[in-house]
Design an enzyme around this catalytic site. Structure first.
Site, PDB file in Angstrom:
ATOM      1  N   ASN A  22       5.442  -3.203  13.208  1.00  0.00           N
ATOM      2  CA  ASN A  22       5.555  -2.288  12.070  1.00  0.00           C
ATOM      3  C   ASN A  22       6.983  -1.792  11.850  1.00  0.00           C
ATOM      4  OD1 ASN A  22       2.988  -2.474  11.164  1.00  0.00           O
ATOM      5  ND2 ASN A  22       2.333  -0.439  11.769  1.00  0.00           N
ATOM      6  N   TYR A  23       7.884  -2.099  12.796  1.00  0.00           N
ATOM      7  CA  TYR A  23       9.309  -1.888  12.557  1.00  0.00           C
ATOM      8  C   TYR A  23       9.931  -3.262  12.331  1.00  0.00           C
ATOM      9  CZ  TYR A  23       8.643   2.854  14.455  1.00  0.00           C
ATOM     10  OH  TYR A  23       8.220   4.143  14.676  1.00  0.00           O
ATOM     11  N   TYR A  33       8.297  -3.984  17.871  1.00  0.00           N
ATOM     12  CA  TYR A  33       7.091  -3.459  17.225  1.00  0.00           C
ATOM     13  C   TYR A  33       6.990  -4.038  15.821  1.00  0.00           C
ATOM     14  CZ  TYR A  33       3.936   0.138  15.281  1.00  0.00           C
ATOM     15  OH  TYR A  33       2.903   0.812  14.672  1.00  0.00           O
ATOM     16  N   TYR A  40       0.885   4.222  15.074  1.00  0.00           N
ATOM     17  CA  TYR A  40       0.825   5.263  16.101  1.00  0.00           C
ATOM     18  C   TYR A  40       1.286   6.584  15.523  1.00  0.00           C
ATOM     19  CZ  TYR A  40       5.877   5.528  16.549  1.00  0.00           C
ATOM     20  OH  TYR A  40       7.201   5.744  16.285  1.00  0.00           O
ATOM     21  N   SER A  84       0.823  -1.214   0.000  1.00  0.00           N
ATOM     22  CA  SER A  84       0.000   0.000   0.000  1.00  0.00           C
ATOM     23  C   SER A  84       0.852   1.256   0.000  1.00  0.00           C
ATOM     24  CB  SER A  84      -0.952   0.021   1.199  1.00  0.00           C
ATOM     25  OG  SER A  84      -0.247   0.104   2.407  1.00  0.00           O
ATOM     26  N   GLY A  85       1.964   1.259   0.736  1.00  0.00           N
ATOM     27  CA  GLY A  85       2.818   2.439   0.762  1.00  0.00           C
ATOM     28  C   GLY A  85       4.283   2.119   0.548  1.00  0.00           C
ATOM     29  N   CYS A  88       4.499  10.303   9.097  1.00  0.00           N
ATOM     30  CA  CYS A  88       5.076  10.196   7.748  1.00  0.00           C
ATOM     31  C   CYS A  88       3.962  10.091   6.718  1.00  0.00           C
ATOM     32  CB  CYS A  88       5.990   8.983   7.666  1.00  0.00           C
ATOM     33  SG  CYS A  88       6.768   8.788   6.053  1.00  0.00           S
ATOM     34  N   HIS A 122       6.515   0.880   2.775  1.00  0.00           N
ATOM     35  CA  HIS A 122       7.414   1.244   3.871  1.00  0.00           C
ATOM     36  C   HIS A 122       7.855   0.062   4.734  1.00  0.00           C
ATOM     37  CE1 HIS A 122       7.683   5.695   3.942  1.00  0.00           C
ATOM     38  NE2 HIS A 122       6.591   5.603   3.197  1.00  0.00           N
ATOM     39  N   ASP A 123       7.495  -1.148   4.379  1.00  0.00           N
ATOM     40  CA  ASP A 123       7.911  -2.281   5.209  1.00  0.00           C
ATOM     41  C   ASP A 123       9.419  -2.272   5.370  1.00  0.00           C
ATOM     42  OD1 ASP A 123       8.921  -5.191   5.550  1.00  0.00           O
ATOM     43  OD2 ASP A 123       6.823  -5.302   6.097  1.00  0.00           O
TER      44      ASP A 123
END
Length: 534
Positions: free
Chosen positions: A474-475, A472, A188, A109-110, A174, A112-113
């Site tokens: 998402n990181y 986390y 977040y 989708s973006g 971001c 950024h993974d």
């Protein structure tokens, strides 16, 4: 469902180059493309959104949403096909045909993974790029919004601001991050201490499951709805849209950035911040950005701590709060700037606050090589340990490295660990994002910087959370308990990293995965495994 149809997963990974003989490649490729055409409701429309390596637009489509140069090298595995769906049925057809022809899908989708998992794989794969699935419908009256998963955070903030200057949403800062991936992992932003995570504020969703069905919250059931709000992208299906509840923000907020070097007492201020920031009024968010700088005053290299803050109120109240709770920072009226909430989003990105349209830009100003990690801190790190941290920042590889300290507390202390899969709540003072950037393109240089951040991570081990050392999702970090067999991850292997990301919620995620996708079609190197993969 209006024109709402999109999704994401997460962005970035280093994998082995898969090899396929030309004959097998051509056969798989042709059969898959034929399947897409035969099974599509509109074969003419789907043909316009299919890109193969022989297509002149293939490279530009592939590279457009790659946000880390680590995963755009000549040896990075490339997809057999890229599909940029215009409607939900294009995604459904791709899911069905991928299963029929033994290909995996990566959902972007973006882009950024942090390990490239939304657009890289070491087996034959297809990218479903949701760049065209990004409608946003804001309802000011009900204070809700439907947004498709390909919509970026910047686009969401912009569309909310079009309707109201007193409504916002606790998504990230971001602007180029896709909502599909961010919300799937929790998500977040600066409203974290006031309103929690993005996923805490999701109230419905549209999901395409492994059978190609389009489900909403009611039809998918509460277990699956629970899992997709923080369980990580790419494990349970393709989220195509989210319904979120918007939150109230004041007409005027106050921001400040106060920077101090080691010579200006930065060590003591950071040490104090650890105890103060998580206990401040929930309207006050102060993060710390640590980096090496060249000090013009001192005429030499030093470490700088930048205290970067959003306050949901005016300057007068902020100054009183800071005087009462953190006088050591010596915040002055001249440090503070009052603005609207949407202007604060621009401020935290370093954009001119008059340039609201810049939030609609899906590309970053600069895409670099980088590696990142995360930690949670439950007890203040001693000053002596901070001194050791500074020593590592003086090393050559740290020229463009930083730590971002994100304060917890506020409502994050009140939401149960099991409320959604994201478990990192009460007991955490703050989260650390470690990152290092570089420009050199050769593999040896990359390994040098990656080794540096791994050594930094090892150094911090005694001072961060333990049993597990939390992280986390998402990181994303493939250093955490991932073997080299990629997406053949077993339950036993997955639990090594799974408990770090999800703590006690991991087994519930595995149970749900086993129920909804027992054959493990939706998978990547750190996806939730079914019990059957033991």
């Amino acid at each position: 469902m209006n024109s709402l149809s999109s999704l994401n997963t997460v962005p970035f990974l280093l994998v082995l180059l898969f090899t396929v003989s030309p004959a097998i490649f051509a056969h798989e490729h042709e059969d898959f493309l034929q399947c897409l055409s035969l099974n599509s409701e509109d074969s003419a429309s789907i043909s316009k959104v299919i890109y193969t390596p022989i297509n002149s637009s293939y490279s530009s489509i592939l590279n457009f949403s790659i946000q880390s140069r680590r995963f755009s090298t000549p040896t990075t595995p490339k997809p057999l096909v890229i599909v940029t769906p215009l409607i939900v049925s294009h995604i459904q057809t791709t899911v069905i045909c991928s299963q029929e022809h033994g290909m995996q899908i990566r959902i972007r989708s973006g882009g950024h993974d942090y390990e490239g998992l939304s657009y890289v794989s070491d087996v034959p794969f297809v990218i479903v790029d949701l760049i065209n699935i990004r409608s946003i419908a804001v309802d000011e009256g009900t204070r809700t919004a439907w947004l498709e998963a390909g919509a970026t955070i910047g686009e969401l903030h912009y569309r909310i601001a079009e309707k109201s200057r007193i409504l916002g949403f606790p998504a990230g800062v971001c602007p180029t991050v896709g909502s599909g991936g961010q919300f799937s992992g929790g998500g977040y932003g600066l409203l974290l201490r006031k309103y929690g995570l993005a996923a805490d504020n999701v109230i419905d969703a549209h999901l395409i499951d492994v059978k190609g069905r389009l489900l909403d919250r009611k039809s998918m059931g509460e277990d699956l709805f629970w899992a997709i709000r923080g369980g990580g992208g790419g494990s349970f299906g393709v989220v195509v849209a989210w319904k979120v509840k918007l939150v109230e923000v004041p007409p005027t907020v106050t921001v400040f950035t106060v920077s101090r070097t080691l010579e200006q007492n930065a060590t003591q201020l950071v040490h104090k911040w650890q105890s103060v920031a998580p206990k401040l009024d929930e309207d006050l968010f102060i993060r710390v950005i640590l980096a090496r700088v060249n000090s013009s005053q001192e005429g030499r290299m030093t470490i700088q701590a930048s205290f970067n803050s959003l306050f949901l109120g005016n300057t007068d109240r902020l100054l009183q709060l800071m005087q009462d709770r953190f006088p050591e920072l010596n915040l002055t009226r001249q440090d503070c700037v009052e603005m609207s909430w949407i202007e604060s989003i621009l401020y935290f990105n370093g954009f001119p606050i008059e340039s609201l349209d810049i939030l609609l830009n899906r590309t970053q100003p600069e895409v670099r090589f980088f590696k990142a990690k995360s930690d949670y801190v439950k007890e203040p790190i001693p000053e002596s340990a901070l001194q050791g941290l500074w020593e590592r920042f003086y090393e050559e590889e740290a020229a463009d490295a930083q730590l971002i300290l994100i304060p917890y507390g506020g409502i994050m202390n009140e939401i149960a660990e099991s409320s959604i899969p994201f478990p990192h709540r009460a007991g955490n003072l703050y989260k650390i994002q470690h990152s290092v950037y570089w420009e050199e393109e050769d593999n040896a240089a990359s390994q040098k910087y990656i080794s540096w951040i791994r050594n930094l991570y090892s150094y911090l081990a005694p001072y961060v959370s333990k049993h597990p050392r939390a992280a986390y999702i998402n990181y994303r970090d493939l250093d955490i308990g991932t073997n080299n067999k990629g997406n053949n991850t077993s339950y036993k292997q997955g639990k090594i990293w799974g408990v770090k990301y999800f703590k006690n919620n991991f087994d519930r995620l595995v149970h749900i995965k086993t129920t909804v996708d027992p054959a493990n079609f939706f998978r990547n190197e750190q996806s939730i495994p079914p019990f059957s993969s033991w």
